[in-house]
Design a protein around this motif. Sequence first.
Motif, PDB file in Angstrom:
ATOM      1  N   THR A 125       4.656   9.864   5.473  1.00 12.16           N
ATOM      2  CA  THR A 125       4.154  10.704   4.268  1.00 12.16           C
ATOM      3  C   THR A 125       5.456  11.000   3.221  1.00 12.16           C
ATOM      4  O   THR A 125       5.006  11.725   2.328  1.00 12.16           O
ATOM      5  N   SER A 126       6.591  10.570   3.616  1.00 11.05           N
ATOM      6  CA  SER A 126       7.433  10.886   2.541  1.00 11.05           C
ATOM      7  C   SER A 126       7.327  10.089   1.253  1.00 11.05           C
ATOM      8  O   SER A 126       6.391   9.076   1.266  1.00 11.05           O
ATOM      9  N   SER A 127       7.803  10.822   0.177  1.00  8.03           N
ATOM     10  CA  SER A 127       7.638  10.089  -1.169  1.00  8.03           C
ATOM     11  C   SER A 127       7.995   8.514  -1.423  1.00  8.03           C
ATOM     12  O   SER A 127       9.154   8.350  -1.122  1.00  8.03           O
ATOM     13  N   GLY A 128       7.080   7.850  -2.168  1.00  8.95           N
ATOM     14  CA  GLY A 128       7.606   6.399  -2.159  1.00  8.95           C
ATOM     15  C   GLY A 128       7.225   5.537  -1.017  1.00  8.95           C
ATOM     16  O   GLY A 128       7.826   4.475  -1.293  1.00  8.95           O
ATOM     17  N   HIS A 129       6.858   6.157   0.077  1.00  6.82           N
ATOM     18  CA  HIS A 129       6.932   4.919   1.176  1.00  6.82           C
ATOM     19  C   HIS A 129       5.716   4.077   1.117  1.00  6.82           C
ATOM     20  O   HIS A 129       4.610   4.343   0.651  1.00  6.82           O
TER      21      HIS A 129
ATOM     22  N   LEU B 243       0.821  -1.285   0.052  1.00  7.35           N
ATOM     23  CA  LEU B 243       0.121  -0.116   0.024  1.00  7.35           C
ATOM     24  C   LEU B 243       0.882   1.370   0.138  1.00  7.35           C
ATOM     25  O   LEU B 243       1.984   1.278   0.623  1.00  7.35           O
ATOM     26  N   LYS B 244       0.220   2.175  -0.568  1.00 11.31           N
ATOM     27  CA  LYS B 244       1.092   3.590  -0.792  1.00 11.31           C
ATOM     28  C   LYS B 244       0.000   4.483  -0.338  1.00 11.31           C
ATOM     29  O   LYS B 244      -1.218   4.610  -0.911  1.00 11.31           O
ATOM     30  N   ILE B 245       0.178   5.354   0.781  1.00 12.67           N
ATOM     31  CA  ILE B 245      -0.956   6.307   1.106  1.00 12.67           C
ATOM     32  C   ILE B 245      -0.218   7.682   0.894  1.00 12.67           C
ATOM     33  O   ILE B 245       0.736   8.111   1.436  1.00 12.67           O
ATOM     34  N   THR B 246      -0.885   8.614   0.201  1.00  6.90           N
ATOM     35  CA  THR B 246      -0.366   9.904  -0.257  1.00  6.90           C
ATOM     36  C   THR B 246      -1.540  10.961   0.469  1.00  6.90           C
ATOM     37  O   THR B 246      -2.706  10.968   0.117  1.00  6.90           O
ATOM     38  N   ASP B 247      -0.831  11.911   0.971  1.00  2.89           N
ATOM     39  CA  ASP B 247      -1.842  13.088   1.265  1.00  2.89           C
ATOM     40  C   ASP B 247      -2.155  13.908   0.415  1.00  2.89           C
ATOM     41  O   ASP B 247      -1.246  14.367  -0.709  1.00  2.89           O
ATOM     42  N   ASN B 248      -3.645  14.150  -0.028  1.00  7.17           N
ATOM     43  CA  ASN B 248      -3.887  15.198  -0.825  1.00  7.17           C
ATOM     44  C   ASN B 248      -3.749  16.562  -0.363  1.00  7.17           C
ATOM     45  O   ASN B 248      -3.661  17.413  -1.549  1.00  7.17           O
ATOM     46  N   ARG B 249      -3.487  16.832   0.834  1.00  7.38           N
ATOM     47  CA  ARG B 249      -3.521  18.252   1.206  1.00  7.38           C
ATOM     48  C   ARG B 249      -1.961  18.779   0.880  1.00  7.38           C
ATOM     49  O   ARG B 249      -0.801  17.897   1.297  1.00  7.38           O
ATOM     50  N   PRO B 250      -1.780  20.053   0.820  1.00 12.39           N
ATOM     51  CA  PRO B 250       0.036  20.462   0.812  1.00 12.39           C
ATOM     52  C   PRO B 250       0.272  20.436   2.143  1.00 12.39           C
ATOM     53  O   PRO B 250      -0.345  20.506   3.168  1.00 12.39           O
ATOM     54  N   ALA B 251       1.875  20.459   2.145  1.00 11.37           N
ATOM     55  CA  ALA B 251       2.280  20.049   3.377  1.00 11.37           C
ATOM     56  C   ALA B 251       2.173  21.342   4.418  1.00 11.37           C
ATOM     57  O   ALA B 251       2.261  21.224   5.650  1.00 11.37           O
TER      58      ALA B 251
ATOM     59  N   ALA C  88      12.455   1.459  -0.096  1.00 11.68           N
ATOM     60  CA  ALA C  88      13.186   0.087  -0.409  1.00 11.68           C
ATOM     61  C   ALA C  88      12.653  -0.930   0.406  1.00 11.68           C
ATOM     62  O   ALA C  88      13.240  -2.020   0.428  1.00 11.68           O
ATOM     63  N   ARG C  89      11.419  -0.917   1.309  1.00 17.03           N
ATOM     64  CA  ARG C  89      11.052  -1.742   2.170  1.00 17.03           C
ATOM     65  C   ARG C  89      12.299  -2.324   2.883  1.00 17.03           C
ATOM     66  O   ARG C  89      12.282  -3.367   3.243  1.00 17.03           O
ATOM     67  N   ASP C  90      12.776  -1.324   3.603  1.00 15.63           N
ATOM     68  CA  ASP C  90      14.120  -1.824   4.059  1.00 15.63           C
ATOM     69  C   ASP C  90      13.860  -1.822   5.591  1.00 15.63           C
ATOM     70  O   ASP C  90      14.738  -2.055   6.487  1.00 15.63           O
ATOM     71  N   SER C  91      12.897  -1.282   6.148  1.00 18.34           N
ATOM     72  CA  SER C  91      12.521  -1.253   7.665  1.00 18.34           C
ATOM     73  C   SER C  91      11.649  -2.251   8.069  1.00 18.34           C
ATOM     74  O   SER C  91      10.459  -2.418   7.519  1.00 18.34           O
ATOM     75  N   LEU C  92      11.945  -3.202   8.934  1.00 17.69           N
ATOM     76  CA  LEU C  92      10.946  -4.206   9.596  1.00 17.69           C
ATOM     77  C   LEU C  92      10.590  -3.882  10.720  1.00 17.69           C
ATOM     78  O   LEU C  92      11.152  -3.890  11.641  1.00 17.69           O
ATOM     79  N   THR C  93       9.062  -3.965  10.699  1.00 16.89           N
ATOM     80  CA  THR C  93       8.683  -3.570  12.106  1.00 16.89           C
ATOM     81  C   THR C  93       7.259  -4.299  12.200  1.00 16.89           C
ATOM     82  O   THR C  93       6.586  -4.930  11.213  1.00 16.89           O
ATOM     83  N   SER C  94       6.524  -4.353  13.422  1.00 19.77           N
ATOM     84  CA  SER C  94       5.212  -5.064  13.603  1.00 19.77           C
ATOM     85  C   SER C  94       4.172  -4.116  13.372  1.00 19.77           C
ATOM     86  O   SER C  94       2.957  -4.461  13.144  1.00 19.77           O
ATOM     87  N   ARG C  95       4.293  -2.862  13.805  1.00 14.38           N
ATOM     88  CA  ARG C  95       3.099  -1.647  13.959  1.00 14.38           C
ATOM     89  C   ARG C  95       3.822  -0.643  13.431  1.00 14.38           C
ATOM     90  O   ARG C  95       3.831   0.365  14.469  1.00 14.38           O
TER      91      ARG C  95
END
Length: 236
Positions: free
Chosen positions: A181-185, A92-100, A169-176
């Motif tokens: 909001t950074s690009s490409g997250h 999933l990729k979630i992108t804010d529609n509002r400006p920063a 890069a899916r380089d962080s492994l976590t449970s929750r």
Amino acid sequence: MKTASAKSIIMQCLASALLGMVATATHAAMTAPWKMTGALKATVCQIELQNDGLVDFGEILRGQLSPSASVGVDAKPFSATVQCDSPTLVALKITDNRPASSKPNRGMNFQFKQPGSGALAINLAPIKFFSLGSTSGQPIAALAIRMNKVSVTDATGTLTSSHLMTGPARDSLTSRPYVDTSSGHLIAPSNNTVLISGTRFVFPMELAASIEKGGNVPSNADIELKGSAIVEVIYL
């Protein structure tokens, strides 16, 4: 003698021509065209958001605000379901529609539910929250999203991911993890370091709001929270 020589020459020419034809025929028989065909079949996935994507935090009384700090509002459970027509890897990729500029530019206080131990209070940096709108040019609230382990269904049954892979890069492994909001997250289900393939994915999450301190909310009139984001399925 001339006649014999002429015949000899003619015979030699015919023999040479025949040998050439045989050589050509032999050479042609040693090659053949070879064609390769195939098709890369695209997997088709559909995404469905709980309650048609609407999250309502209800009425928040001005008396709940603090004069000195932002205030977290109880988190709401939410889910996104992805259904695919064949086994695949998705994120999933979630992108804010509002400006920063429409969200607070400093840390905000949030409250998430912590099973078995009450509420979890946490202060998150701006990169970890989305805008919930502004009034008179003043940001008034923020939204943070906390993911939970994903349910994945394939031909053998349904399992729950032990972790989530997050980051560009899916380089962080976590449970929750909290959604960045950074690009490409991206957020993808994983068991240890292996991404999980399936045909149906249920992404549970919690959505929490944080309201600016009272002095930064510029009006005594009713103010509507207005958040907007795009949830996108990414094929891995």
